[in-house]
Every structure is written in structure tokens, then in C-alpha cells.
Write an enzyme that holds these catalytic residues in place. Structure first.
Site, PDB file in Angstrom:
ATOM      1  N   GLY A 173       6.584  -0.499 -11.541  1.00 47.25           N
ATOM      2  CA  GLY A 173       5.919  -1.775 -11.283  1.00 47.25           C
ATOM      3  C   GLY A 173       5.330  -2.372 -12.542  1.00 47.25           C
ATOM      4  N   PHE A 232       7.825   0.483  -8.387  1.00 46.60           N
ATOM      5  CA  PHE A 232       7.016   1.601  -7.891  1.00 46.60           C
ATOM      6  C   PHE A 232       6.373   2.311  -9.076  1.00 46.60           C
ATOM      7  CE2 PHE A 232       7.452   6.003  -5.624  1.00 46.60           C
ATOM      8  CZ  PHE A 232       6.091   6.068  -5.458  1.00 46.60           C
ATOM      9  N   CYS A 233       5.046   2.460  -9.040  1.00 47.67           N
ATOM     10  CA  CYS A 233       4.286   3.175 -10.077  1.00 47.67           C
ATOM     11  C   CYS A 233       4.535   2.515 -11.441  1.00 47.67           C
ATOM     12  CB  CYS A 233       4.639   4.661 -10.054  1.00 47.67           C
ATOM     13  SG  CYS A 233       3.569   5.714 -11.047  1.00 47.67           S
ATOM     14  N   VAL A 234       4.921   3.293 -12.461  1.00 47.71           N
ATOM     15  CA  VAL A 234       5.154   2.700 -13.775  1.00 47.71           C
ATOM     16  C   VAL A 234       6.339   1.748 -13.736  1.00 47.71           C
ATOM     17  CG1 VAL A 234       6.619   4.575 -14.621  1.00 47.71           C
ATOM     18  CG2 VAL A 234       5.334   3.204 -16.258  1.00 47.71           C
ATOM     19  N   LEU A 242       4.303  -1.247  -5.664  1.00 52.74           N
ATOM     20  CA  LEU A 242       3.860  -0.088  -4.892  1.00 52.74           C
ATOM     21  C   LEU A 242       3.105   0.865  -5.807  1.00 52.74           C
ATOM     22  CD1 LEU A 242       7.111   0.694  -2.839  1.00 52.74           C
ATOM     23  CD2 LEU A 242       5.239  -0.874  -2.260  1.00 52.74           C
TER      24      LEU A 242
END
Length: 614
Positions: free
Chosen positions: A343, A339-341, A367
Site C-alpha cells: 500500500g 496491502f501493507c508495504v 489494507l
């Protein structure tokens, strides 16, 4: 306040009369009329404005070379970006502004002035409309704020310079609102009188408390305790090192998929945005779908890990979490989600593993994550060579300097100022001017519970992604001793973007598509960076877009994909769960105990790391 209005209208009445006396000439040339008649003449009799040659009502370009202060250019010698407004466009804006200003002045000077319409929720209460002085003050502010933003839209310059100017104007106009000042805010004055001064005393106490904390309170933090009424999904910490704890959650179904799901949340926030409350927990939802769920809980950085690098977060963080999850589950491959960083870290780790000939993931979910940093949204206004060098020298350990920390409070304040009216000045008014305690709100509690990062890790991330965008280039970066090539990631990948995301624009999320080699599915959700992701299926809210059939090759351009996609009501979670289920392997009975002989339970979830606060 009525005296204030009278003084204001009288000051402008002569200007209005002078403009009207120009007759038809003023109608034909409203800008010239304003320039020549609104201000007293110079000594030589020529019309003059207090703005000098760069008069904002004149034809001269306010962004041009004319210096309104009549002194040497203080920026001479510096390489500054150029910005200008096409003269015809500028004159058009000036004419519109002059017309609207004159209309407002005419309303204010009527014998019985009628309060102007105020289409802004900051001035929505009856108190702003009841007294003309407050109403016209707000209307004058809104007119000028609108004009400033229209000027920004008209600037001819490179996109980054325009967005920086826009951000500066947004901050200035938000701060200058009359609602932010006790002397101009009738609601705050009413609270002061009603409470016999108690609201002012309490407001000062709130201000002093926030000055000590270094940030504005957005919620009543005393109402929340992580592990008691936040992050309550049952589980166990089964591994920890300097950077993270690994949580294994207790299965909720009679059978589970044999391949577990490892979640890598962003390291700049606490993980429990994915497990906020039982009814909106993505962790709980995955468990209810028969998944075995493991999750990385990042440590809040302190001096003991200030030297850690991006390589450490990949090797000691994500790759170690993958190996530990594989060991505990006994599976050769696992499913992964970033998720976000988180990812960005996950994709980097899987590319490093692929360079080593290892393939530990059966699938990957991203995500609102960026792999291609060509368009980084509003955050781009903060990043340039000078800023990155400053971070490298102050906290990044450059040239042998002592590494430091990127404090979580800096992240929290930065993200708040991306929406200044909603997340800054709204609380200034309520907390300080009206002396209120903010309402308890779990999402805003999480938003303020940010995580500090080691300076070297943060500086590397800034330079190599946001500034130089090297992660997308095969072989441009070496991480953990391996050349990074994202095209080596050939696992099935589910990519999610949020349509109104200002942190990871959805087209940037889609830009991961041409970088990866495996079967891809892209889903676009409604709303923003957080609300779009945390959209539980049970509430059946919002909508999402997807292509019904899994295409072997998605369109290379995001807009081409959107043209083919269909909108569906509700949450995207069931679509993701159905996609993930096909890579989970066969169904097996869950183990009775968390961990393994090698990795026994350390403590119950949520663990110690998530409870460490600045």
C-alpha cells in the site's frame, strides 16, 4: 527434583525466619526488613545485600546513578537515554513483590506443600503440578517475570526508550522460562523416558537442521507446495521483468466489471497470503464478485537485483504493473489495492503519476498500510539513526559501497521475536526438548517463506518512512524524478485497519485519512495484521466497525471516528466488495484468453518467482 526443591526451600527458610522475627517492625517496613535481615552483614556490621547500593529491595532507584559493580561507569562518554522510577512507586512495587515472595516461600516450606496455581499455558500440564519442585520453580519464575514487567511499566522515560526496555525484558523473561530447559521441564523429561532417549536424539537432529536453515521450524514444510496445495487459483503470468511477474486470474463469472482490479501485495512476503487456500482466498473472493483480478508477484531478491532502489520498485514495479494491466484490459483507468508495504508503494506510485499529470486509478484500497509513520508500533524499537546508518553502510550502497541484500530470513526471525513465547520458545520446547515435528500449518509455512530485498531499496524505506516520516510531508521526497504529494491522490479510497495489529496500529492506518483528497471510507476489523485481513465472508467470524453512510469528510482523529462507528458481526469483505463494485464500470463478457497480443501468456500461475526460496 524433590532434592532440588528441598535445597531451594532450605536456602530461603532462614531468610523467612529472619523476616518473621522482625515482628511488627517488619510488618511496618517490609522493605527495610528484607534489606536488613535477608543478607549477612558487612564487615562494619551494617546491613548489606549482594546487589550493593542498587539493591532492588531497597529504596535506591535501580535505574539511578548508583553502580552495583563499584567500578567506573563503562558507558561514560556515551549519550544514553535517561530512565528512572519515582521512589514512592518503586517502594510500592518492592513491597508487593516482597509480600508475594514471602507468601510463596511460606507455601513451599509447609510440611505438605500445596502446588501453587500456575496461570500460564506453558505450565498447564499435570506434570508441572504433580511435583512441588516443578510447580514452585514455575511459580517463582512467574513472580519475577511479572515484577520485571511491572518495573518497566513504572519507568519514567521517553516512550521509545520504555518500549525498548520492555522488548528487552520480554525477550529475557521469555527465554528464562523453566519450560525451556530439559532439566526443569517435566513434560520433556517424560518424553525422554517414554521414548528411551529417542526424543532427545530427534530433538538434536531438529536443532542441527534449523541451525543449517538459520531459523526455527514452525511447521512441517514438507507438506506444502506452492501451486499444488497453496496459491491454486487458476491464472496466467502475462508479464515479467527483473522485479515482478504479473498474474492475470481466470474470470469465474459470466460477466465481469470492465475495469480490472490490480493487487499490490507486500514485497517482504510472498503474495499467496491473499490466495492461501480456496476457502480463505481474497483473490478468489474478488473473482467470485465479478472482478477481473491482476496481481503483482514480487521476485525474491538475489545478487542480480541487489542494486535496485525504492524508485525502481515504484517505476519498474508498481507503475509498470499499472500500465501493463491497463494495456491488457484496454481500460484507461483501473482499480488498485495495496496491502501493507504494498500500500505504501502503491500510494507513492499514484502520487508520482499525479505529479506527471496522469490518473490511471479509478479507486484505491489500502489494507493495513502506513502512509504516516508517526506511530509504527512495536517495530519502532528496532529503528534509530544508528541502525539505519548501519544498514545504509552494509547493504545500502552508501558512499560507493557494494550494495547487498536484506535477507528474508532476518525479516522472518524479527517478526517471530515480536511474539517470542508463541513463535520461538514454543517451538524450541516441542522441536528440540521433546523431539517432535511441528504440525503442518499453511499460515506458518507462508510466514517462513519470506522475500529478500535489495539493500538500497530497504535502506531508503527505513530512513524516509520509519525514521524521518517524510512521505506524509508534501514535497519532502522526490521519487522517480517527481516531488511526492499524497494530497494529489484524489480517487475514492477504502482504508482498512485491524484493531489488534501490532505491525500497523489501526490508528496509524487511519492517519492516512487527512493525507488523501478523494472520498474516503474507513473500516476497522477485529484481530491482527494477517488474521484481520484474511477473514473470509463464508466463515462469518469476528466483526468489524464502520460508519454506515459514506461521509464526505471523515473525522480527522481516529478515536473520533471510532466513537461514531458501529460494530457489525462477520467479515468486512462484503462491505469492501460493495464499495469496489461502484467503481468497476459496466459489466462485460470476460475475454476467452489471458493476456494480449503484446503481452501473451508466459506460464501458468503461480509462476516461477513465488517459488524461489532462500
Amino acid at each position: 527434583m524433590q532434592q532440588y526443591l528441598d535445597a531451594w526451600t532450605n536456602a530461603w527458610k532462614s531468610a523467612l525466619n529472619a523476616a518473621q522475627q522482625t515482628g511488627g517492625a517488619a510488618q511496618q517496613a517490609p522493605i527495610a526488613g528484607l534489606t536488613g535481615n535477608w543478607w549477612p552483614p558487612a564487615a562494619n556490621g551494617a546491613p548489606q545485600s549482594p546487589f550493593g547500593a542498587a539493591n532492588p529491595f531497597g529504596a535506591a532507584n535501580p535505574f539511578g546513578a548508583a553502580n552495583p559493580f563499584g567500578v567506573a561507569n563503562p558507558f561514560e562518554g556515551f549519550k544514553l537515554p535517561t530512565a528512572s522510577i519515582e521512589p514512592t512507586r518503586l517502594q510500592h512495587l518492592q513491597a508487593e513483590y516482597s509480600r508475594d515472595a514471602l507468601d510463596l516461600l511460606r507455601q513451599a516450606t509447609d510440611a505438605t506443600p500445596k502446588a501453587p496455581e500456575l496461570k500460564d499455558r506453558r505450565f498447564s500440564s499435570e506434570a508441572w503440578k504433580a511435583t512441588p519442585g516443578y510447580a514452585f520453580t514455575a511459580a517463582w519464575y512467574l513472580l519475577n517475570a511479572r515484577y520485571l514487567h511491572e518495573l518497566v511499566d513504572a519507568i519514567d522515560t521517553d516512550p521509545k526508550t520504555r518500549e525498548r526496555i520492555r522488548f528487552a525484558v520480554q525477550q529475557w523473561t521469555a527465554a528464562a522460562s523453566p519450560s525451556n530447559f530439559l532439566a526443569l521441564n517435566p513434560d520433556a523429561q517424560h518424553a525422554l523416558l517414554e521414548s528411551h532417549g529417542e526424543s532427545l536424539r530427534q530433538g538434536v537432529m531438529n536443532l542441527l537442521g534449523d541451525m543449517t536453515r538459520g531459523k526455527i521450524s514452525q511447521t512441517d514444510e514438507s507438506r506444502f507446495v506452492v501451486g499444488r496445495n497453496l496459491a491454486t487459483t487458476e491464472g496466467s503470468v502475462v508479464f515479467e521483468n527483473e522485479l515482478f511477474q504479473l498474474i492475470q486470474y481466470k474470470p469465474r463469472t459470466p460477466t465481469v466489471r470492465e475495469r480490472p482490479l490490480l493487487i499490490v501485495p507486500p514485497c517482504i512476503n510472498k503474495y499467496y497470503i491473499l490466495d492461501l487456500q480456496p476457502e480463505n482466498s481474497l483473490v478468489a473472493y474478488a473473482l467470485d464478485q465479478g472482478q477481473q483480478v491482476f496481481l503483482v508477484s514480487w521476485r525474491n531478491g538475489d545478487a542480480s537485483i541487489a542494486h535496485k532502489s525504492w524508485d525502481d520498485y515504484v517505476e519498474e514495479g508498481v507503475l509498470t504493473a499499472i500500465e501493463t494491466t491497463r494495456s491488457i484490459s484496454g481500460r484507461e483507468q483501473i482499480n488498485t489495492l495495496g496491502f501493507c508495504v504494498g500500500g505504501t508503494l502503491l500510494a507513492t506510485a499514484l502520487a508520482v503519476a499525479a505529479a506527471r499529470g496522469e490518473h490511471p486509478a479509478s479507486s484505491m484500497t489500502l489494507l493495513t498500510a502506513m502512509l504516516d509513520f508517526s506511530d509504527t508500533g512495536v517495530l519502532d524499537v528496532f529503528v534509530d539513526e544508528a541502525h539505519v546508518q548501519m544498514r545504509e553502510q552494509t547493504i545500502g550502497g552508501k558512499n560507493g559501497a557494494t550494495p547487498g541484500l536484506m535477507r528474508g530470513v532476518e525479516f522472518a526471525n524479527t517478526f517471530s521475536f515480536l511474539r517470542p513465547n508463541d513463535l520461538v520458545w514454543n517451538y524450541v520446547v516441542d522441536n528440540y526438548l521433546k523431539g517432535r515435528t511441528p504440525a503442518p500449518f499453511d499460515l506458518l509455512f507462508w510466514n517462513s517463506d519470506s522475500t529478500s530485498l535489495p539493500g538500497p531499496m530497504y535502506a531508503w524505506y527505513l530512513r524516509n518512512t520509519y525514521l524521518e516520516n517524510k512521505l506524509r510531508e508534501p514535497g519532502a521526497l522526490t521519487v522517480c524524478g517527481e516531488e511526492v504529494d499524497l494530497s494529489r491522490i484524489d480517487v475514492p479510497t477504502f482504508i482498512y485497519g485491524s484493531r489488534e495489529d501490532h505491525i500497523v496500529p489501526w490508528r496509524t492506518a487511519y492517519a492516512s485519512v487527512p493525507l488523501l483528497s478523494g472520498p474516503l471510507k474507513f473500516v476497522l476489523g477485529a484481530s491482527g495484521h494477517i488474521a484481520g485481513v484474511i477473514n473470509p465472508a463464508s466463515k462469518n467470524k469476528r466483526s468489524f466497525w464502520s460508519i454506515e453512510a459514506d461521509a464526505k469528510h471523515l473525522p480527522e482523529e481516529a478515536d473520533d471516528w471510532f466513537a461514531e462507528a458501529g460494530e457489525k458481526p462477520g467479515s468486512w469483505w462484503p462491505t469492501w466488495a460493495e464499495w469496489l463494485d461502484q467503481y468497476g464500470g459496466k459489466k462485460v463478457k470476460p475475454r476467452a484468453q489471458a493476456g494480449s497480443a503484446e503481452f501473451p501468456e508466459i506460464e501458468p500461475a503461480p509462476g516461477r518467482y513465488v517459488q524461489q526460496r532462500d
